[in-house]
Write an enzyme that holds these catalytic residues in place. Structure first.
Site, PDB file in Angstrom:
ATOM      1  N   SER A  37     -11.515  -1.168   0.013  1.00 13.15           N
ATOM      2  CA  SER A  37      -9.920  -1.043   0.099  1.00 13.15           C
ATOM      3  C   SER A  37     -10.274  -0.770   1.720  1.00 13.15           C
ATOM      4  CB  SER A  37      -9.794   0.270   0.304  1.00 13.15           C
ATOM      5  OG  SER A  37      -9.017   0.943  -1.002  1.00 13.15           O
ATOM      6  N   ASP A  86       0.989  -1.199   0.367  1.00  8.89           N
ATOM      7  CA  ASP A  86      -0.056  -0.018  -0.498  1.00  8.89           C
ATOM      8  C   ASP A  86       0.929   1.216  -0.106  1.00  8.89           C
ATOM      9  OD1 ASP A  86      -2.335   2.127   0.626  1.00  8.89           O
ATOM     10  OD2 ASP A  86      -3.031  -0.206   0.513  1.00  8.89           O
ATOM     11  N   HIS A 114      -3.558   6.307   3.307  1.00  8.48           N
ATOM     12  CA  HIS A 114      -4.524   5.065   2.931  1.00  8.48           C
ATOM     13  C   HIS A 114      -3.605   3.532   4.117  1.00  8.48           C
ATOM     14  CE1 HIS A 114      -6.221   2.221   0.203  1.00  8.48           C
ATOM     15  NE2 HIS A 114      -6.951   2.120   0.187  1.00  8.48           N
TER      16      HIS A 114
END
Length: 610
Positions: free
Chosen positions: A423, A176, A243
């Site tokens: 996600s 990520d 994220h």
């Protein structure tokens, strides 16, 4: 005459893709996160982002597959043939060659260059090195509750699994944006790697290195070029998403420390593997990250001391799975690593996204707090399972809460925030896979996928387009692989009871209903609002079956409607019904009907868990 689609046999592991997710349970009310901009606008131009490199896989016997000098000569020759300036960049972990297109193509088109490679009999595949992006929708509202782990309607029944597994000794790689320091996660984080090869995209002053810290992925409007329509990429300024840290918190945030959130596999370790930065990430970097994270060898990169049992990829881009990504995923699975990916946030068929449409991955769709397919979630036959992804567009309380940071253009202070997205759904399944790895280490990635699907429960809401086997159930899955029975209430109350029937009742072929009875006695008052109904039906085509639970007073609860698109064998899952308006004592009946001829099956067993 009844007509239905041709049956397609589902593999134990299907496909994967795009964007994943994360979730956590609150031990104490965290501070609200600051307002954040959505990253979803960036993804609209993913497929149109400029291609600067090609990934060329040569056949194993070709000189170019073994020699960098041979690959260099071949790139130059192909460049001369097409009138372009092509060059060998580096060797990927899968053995493929990364070929630089030399900036903007001068004379020919991208298709012409690709066709030139494809015409070479020594080339196995050639695919563009495309950009991929994180795909979650942040929200700045106050934190509500962590419904996704424990809420009866559409939570994942995680607390019931913790008596048997907490992820102890299991290693999860989060491919990520990297990791920004957070005290609610730090104890479970191990050293990772930064695979972003472009210093501009890395935004940390260099290219690849052993520091997986996330410096932020903010972007200015148009900073990443233009799309095919000449529109700026991104179309607007964006702030840091953090994220990867949000995803990691869902998987393994520290639990029982009196603050913040709880991770699903809270005793597992998380290894941040950085591939996404400014302007997203490239297929080539992600291929190397998959290879390294799973224990494979990548040239110029030290061996991974903590090869992953599970990989989570909450990322993706437009276009179907390419051969280079598939090769890396196959290598990881062959090394024993379970690969979990997000289905994507485009409200479209996940078959058109990468890595969601790859084979040998667990592709995860997202559900909302009511158990519907989330409005943004991709769908389709490549989806294996659905997990909570939330919908902050309705309310922040309906989103997925996890670890974050306040910094918009630099690192700020640690915080928590609600996000929505596939996600946020994928890390739920990665966390469950980690629990399964601890509970039964000998399970293969294919067996993990199968167990998750077979122990899912029917989505309490609606799903159009295909949401896989249904909503994942952690408690039922862990109970199934350890030989126990699901615990629907981790803190059982006096008077709880379980009634079962080992039925072995054959289901008539085409049309007729058949019933199996359970006599309930010794209960007082009505049945519970969350009555658990474990059902085990052996059948060669479960899509043809209709299953109804009938209460003693004649009230019907439909457990499974007709689904012609579901060609999987057997129904092995626990359903939940609100039976609070009917009396508990009396004869309960499970009715089953096969709506099509030429298939066989029987009710193996079923039960009522009060």
């Amino acid at each position: 005459m009844n007509v239905r689609p041709v049956r397609i046999s589902l593999l134990a592991v299907t496909t994967g893709a795009l964007i994943a997710s994360s979730v956590a349970v609150s031990a104490a009310a965290p501070v609200p996160a600051p307002a954040r901009q959505s990253t979803s606008a960036v993804t609209s131009s993913v497929a149109d982002a400029p291609v600067e490199r090609l990934i060329v896989g040569y056949k194993s016997g070709a000189a170019e597959a073994k020699s960098n000098d041979a690959a260099t000569k071949d790139a130059k020759a192909k460049g001369k043939e097409t009138g372009e300036s092509l060059g060998f960049d580096r060797r990927l972990g899968t053995g493929a060659a990364l070929v630089d297109l030399g900036g903007e193509l001068k004379k020919g088109s991208l298709d012409q260059v690709i066709d030139t490679f494809r015409a070479d009999s020594e080339v196995a595949y050639v695919v563009p090195d495309r950009r991929m992006y994180a795909m979650a929708d942040p929200n700045d509202s106050d934190y509500g509750r962590q419904w996704d782990l424990f809420e009866a309607t559409a939570g994942m029944n995680v607390p019931g699994a913790w008596s048997k597994a907490t992820g102890e000794g299991v290693k999860v790689a989060v491919i990520d944006t990297g990791y920004v320091a957070h005290s609610d996660l730090a104890a479970n984080v191990v050293a990772g790697y930064d695979f972003i090869s472009d210093p501009f995209m890395a935004q940390d002053g260099g290219g690849r290195d052993s520091n997986a810290a996330d410096p932020g992925d903010w972007m200015n409007r148009g900073e990443c070029g233009t799309d095919s329509n000449g529109q700026p990429v991104p179309p607007q300024n964006t702030n840091n998403s953090w994220h990867g840290t949000h995803v990691a918190g869902t998987i393994a945030a520290v639990t029982g420390n009196g603050k913040g959130v709880a991770g699903i596999a809270y005793n597992a370790t998380v290894q941040p593997v950085r591939v996404l930065g400014k302007c997203g990430g490239t297929t080539a970097d992600i291929i190397d990250a998959i290879t390294w994270a799973s224990g494979g060898t990548v040239s110029g990169v030290p061996a991974n001391p903590n090869p992953a049992d599970v990989i989570n990829m909450s990322l993706g881009g437009g276009s179907a799975c390419d051969a280079g990504s598939q090769s890396a995923i196959n290598g990881a699975v062959n090394r024993g690593t379970t690969v979990v990916v997000a289905a994507g946030n485009n409200n479209a068929n996940a078959a058109g996204f990468n890595p969601a449409s790859c084979n040998n991955v667990i592709t995860v769709a997202a559900s909302d707090r009511e158990g519907n397919r989330a409005a943004y979630s991709n769908y389709g036959s490549v989806v294996e399972i659905t997990a909570p992804g939330g919908e902050t567009t309705a309310s922040a309380a309906n989103g997925i809460w996890s670890t974050l940071n306040t910094g918009t253009r630099s690192v700020g202070s640690e915080s928590y925030s609600a996000y929505q997205g596939t996600s946020m759904a994928a890390p739920h399944i990665a966390g469950l896979a980690a629990l399964m790895n601890e509970a039964k280490p000998e399970l293969t990635p294919a067996q993990i996928s199968t167990a998750i699907r077979e122990n899912a429960r029917t989505l309490p809401g609606s799903c159009s387009g295909g949401c896989g086997a249904g909503l994942a159930d952690a408690s039922a899955t862990i109970a199934a692989i350890t030989g126990g029975t699901p615990d629907p209430d981790p803190d059982p109350q006096p008077g709880d009871g379980v009634f079962t029937n080992s039925a072995n009742v054959n289901i008539p072929d085409y049309g007729a209903w058949i019933a199996s009875d359970i006599q309930v006695t010794g209960r007082s008052g009505s049945a519970p609002a969350q009555l658990k109904v474990p059902v085990d039906i052996k059948h060669t085509f479960r899509g043809d079956l209709v299953v109804v639970l009938e209460a003693p007073d004649g009230t019907d609860f439909t457990l499974k409607n007709l689904s012609q698109s579901d060609s999987t064998d057997n129904i092995t899952q626990t359903f939940t019904v609100d039976a609070s308006r009917v009396a508990a004592n009396g004869t309960w009946q499970l009715w089953v009907r096969d709506t099509y001829a030429n298939d066989t099956g029987y009710i193996d067993s079923w039960g009522l868990n009060f």
